[in-house]
Design a protein around this motif. Sequence first.
Motif, PDB file in Angstrom:
ATOM      1  N   SER A   4     -48.387 -30.938  28.005  1.00  0.00           N
ATOM      2  CA  SER A   4     -49.138 -31.966  27.135  1.00  0.00           C
ATOM      3  C   SER A   4     -48.657 -31.560  25.745  1.00  0.00           C
ATOM      4  N   PRO A   5     -49.162 -32.902  24.658  1.00  0.00           N
ATOM      5  CA  PRO A   5     -48.712 -32.873  23.257  1.00  0.00           C
ATOM      6  C   PRO A   5     -49.526 -31.596  22.849  1.00  0.00           C
ATOM      7  N   VAL A   6     -51.015 -31.369  23.187  1.00  0.00           N
ATOM      8  CA  VAL A   6     -51.625 -30.346  22.390  1.00  0.00           C
ATOM      9  C   VAL A   6     -51.116 -28.998  22.920  1.00  0.00           C
ATOM     10  N   GLN A   7     -50.610 -28.936  24.156  1.00  0.00           N
ATOM     11  CA  GLN A   7     -49.998 -27.432  24.497  1.00  0.00           C
ATOM     12  C   GLN A   7     -48.773 -27.033  23.728  1.00  0.00           C
ATOM     13  N   ALA A   8     -47.840 -28.260  23.599  1.00  0.00           N
ATOM     14  CA  ALA A   8     -46.479 -28.276  22.788  1.00  0.00           C
ATOM     15  C   ALA A   8     -46.996 -27.862  21.094  1.00  0.00           C
ATOM     16  N   ALA A   9     -47.929 -28.561  20.830  1.00  0.00           N
ATOM     17  CA  ALA A   9     -48.155 -28.130  19.345  1.00  0.00           C
ATOM     18  C   ALA A   9     -48.707 -26.705  19.281  1.00  0.00           C
ATOM     19  N   ASP A  64     -40.611 -35.501  15.845  1.00  0.00           N
ATOM     20  CA  ASP A  64     -39.444 -34.801  16.576  1.00  0.00           C
ATOM     21  C   ASP A  64     -39.817 -35.270  18.054  1.00  0.00           C
ATOM     22  N   HIS A  65     -40.922 -35.485  18.504  1.00  0.00           N
ATOM     23  CA  HIS A  65     -41.448 -35.534  19.821  1.00  0.00           C
ATOM     24  C   HIS A  65     -41.541 -37.018  19.973  1.00  0.00           C
ATOM     25  N   GLY A  66     -41.280 -37.934  19.142  1.00  0.00           N
ATOM     26  CA  GLY A  66     -41.410 -39.299  19.200  1.00  0.00           C
ATOM     27  C   GLY A  66     -42.784 -39.780  19.828  1.00  0.00           C
ATOM     28  N   LEU A  67     -43.670 -39.464  19.149  1.00  0.00           N
ATOM     29  CA  LEU A  67     -45.004 -39.750  19.366  1.00  0.00           C
ATOM     30  C   LEU A  67     -45.708 -40.490  18.127  1.00  0.00           C
ATOM     31  N   PRO A  68     -46.478 -41.446  18.730  1.00  0.00           N
ATOM     32  CA  PRO A  68     -47.273 -42.331  17.501  1.00  0.00           C
ATOM     33  C   PRO A  68     -48.013 -41.574  16.603  1.00  0.00           C
ATOM     34  N   GLY A  80     -59.436 -49.883  13.226  1.00  0.00           N
ATOM     35  CA  GLY A  80     -59.452 -48.550  13.814  1.00  0.00           C
ATOM     36  C   GLY A  80     -57.861 -48.201  13.692  1.00  0.00           C
ATOM     37  N   LEU A  81     -57.297 -48.472  12.734  1.00  0.00           N
ATOM     38  CA  LEU A  81     -55.729 -47.870  12.336  1.00  0.00           C
ATOM     39  C   LEU A  81     -55.493 -46.555  12.253  1.00  0.00           C
ATOM     40  N   SER A  82     -56.627 -45.521  12.087  1.00  0.00           N
ATOM     41  CA  SER A  82     -56.543 -44.402  12.019  1.00  0.00           C
ATOM     42  C   SER A  82     -56.725 -43.613  13.261  1.00  0.00           C
ATOM     43  N   ILE A  83     -56.811 -44.261  14.397  1.00  0.00           N
ATOM     44  CA  ILE A  83     -56.838 -43.407  15.783  1.00  0.00           C
ATOM     45  C   ILE A  83     -55.670 -44.469  16.801  1.00  0.00           C
ATOM     46  N   CYS A  84     -55.363 -43.565  17.767  1.00  0.00           N
ATOM     47  CA  CYS A  84     -54.202 -44.326  18.491  1.00  0.00           C
ATOM     48  C   CYS A  84     -54.347 -43.705  19.998  1.00  0.00           C
ATOM     49  N   ASP A  85     -53.987 -44.364  21.069  1.00  0.00           N
ATOM     50  CA  ASP A  85     -53.835 -44.024  22.521  1.00  0.00           C
ATOM     51  C   ASP A  85     -52.636 -43.163  22.439  1.00  0.00           C
ATOM     52  N   ASP A  86     -52.621 -41.937  23.161  1.00  0.00           N
ATOM     53  CA  ASP A  86     -51.434 -41.299  23.730  1.00  0.00           C
ATOM     54  C   ASP A  86     -50.509 -40.652  22.446  1.00  0.00           C
ATOM     55  N   GLY A  87     -51.046 -40.524  21.348  1.00  0.00           N
ATOM     56  CA  GLY A  87     -50.371 -40.026  20.174  1.00  0.00           C
ATOM     57  C   GLY A  87     -51.021 -39.118  19.512  1.00  0.00           C
TER      58      GLY A  87
END
Length: 465
Positions: A4-9, A64-68, A80-87
């Motif tokens: 997951s992104p949080v684990q990678a971070a 680097d991970h191509g995440l939103p 709500g432009l300061s929040i996103c899905d899956d990014g």
Amino acid sequence: MSISPVQAARQELSGFKGQLIGPEDSGYDEARTVYNAMIDRRPALVALCTDPEDVALVVGFARDHGLPLAVRGGGHHGAGLSICDDGVVLDLSLLKDIEVDPAARTVRVGGGCLLGEVDRATNEHGLATPSGIISTTGVGGITLGGGLGHLTRKCGLAIDNLLEAELVLANGGRVRANADENTDLYWAIRGGGGNFGVVTSFLFRLHEVSTVVAGPTFWPVELGAEVLAAYRDFILHAPRELGGFFLFGSVPPGPPFPEEIHLQKVCGVVWCRIGDDTDAAARDMAPLLDALPAPLLHGPAPMPLPAIQSAFDGVYPPGDQWYWRADFVDEIPGEAVELHAKFGAELPTWKSTMHMYPIDGAVHDLAPTDTAWSYRDSNWASVFAGVDPDPANADVVKRWSIDYNDALHPYSAGGAYVNMMMDEGQESVRASYRDNYARLARVKADRDPANLFRLNQNIEPAASD
């Protein structure tokens, strides 16, 4: 990505000093909540940054991970432009430094500060910088989009008082933008929104504003056409020290408003006259008041500026359902006055409202091309805001806002203030910048060619030759 992104971070961002929050962590729901409860998105990672170095690490990770990548200051924007899905959400709320220099009449503000925090710090020195009408708004978002409010007619927009900004760019570089350094960026961020980087620090000019004579004057909503026509003819000729925006709304059901008018639909003006001279304020307001029937309520009184800056906080706490539409306006002909009166009388909920902010005076002292904010020749910025705490009324308030805006848009200047738009697409964004869009697109291509910072009122990078 196999993890997951949080684990990678957590594995990769060894130098990160803030907090990394993922969907499985306690505090996740709080971290992903924004002001507008109509917005419900689930990011893969929320990164609470403590300093510019943290910001650069998170920008690099998302890139680097191509995440939103969404950037959150106060989280107030209606879309709500300061929040996103899956990014990734880059949260600046821990960047709270405020340094007032009374001698230089400046204040340096961290990118996570709220307007009320800045107002209180500067008011201690009898000083203020202009921006906003709700103190829980984030400094970053409102400033980058323009920043209008109670002091606009005298002191200009927030961007007109922005002397310098420190940013983290898409490539991770840290730069300073002002009148002498990175001048292309300095021009672009004054109205161009969060398209060009993450602003970690702002330096604002301060003005001698401490006490103001402020408060509302309300008339019955049935007088909407008469009051708006008189206001239209009055405000553009009033002294610059006098701010006052027109509204349709309902009287809040609590003090300091008399119980007998609670929840009554009204039209009126919310005043803010610089200085504590009540006689001068009365003289400045008199041409409008003398032209109209006696109001239901006339409430202007001396108060510290932070008091009027926070007066709407209790009416509009976080967690309501919001849907905004907006327009810039040059003139308000009779046909538009009648349409305003019609929709103002049809407010769908007591929190729903229309505001017409004057943007003449000091705003007109700059040319449309001096900053990215191009509507320097317009006289008003209007916002149609459907609001209610009950999710069951979300469609009702949205429909009213859209219908109201659709009816009045033919009488508009053609574009809208980006801080008051929903996610309405490229055509609306281009209309908001007019002839400045092409220059903004060139700066974007230079500073963010891959459009990493795209979760905003997006300016697309200009195509390469």
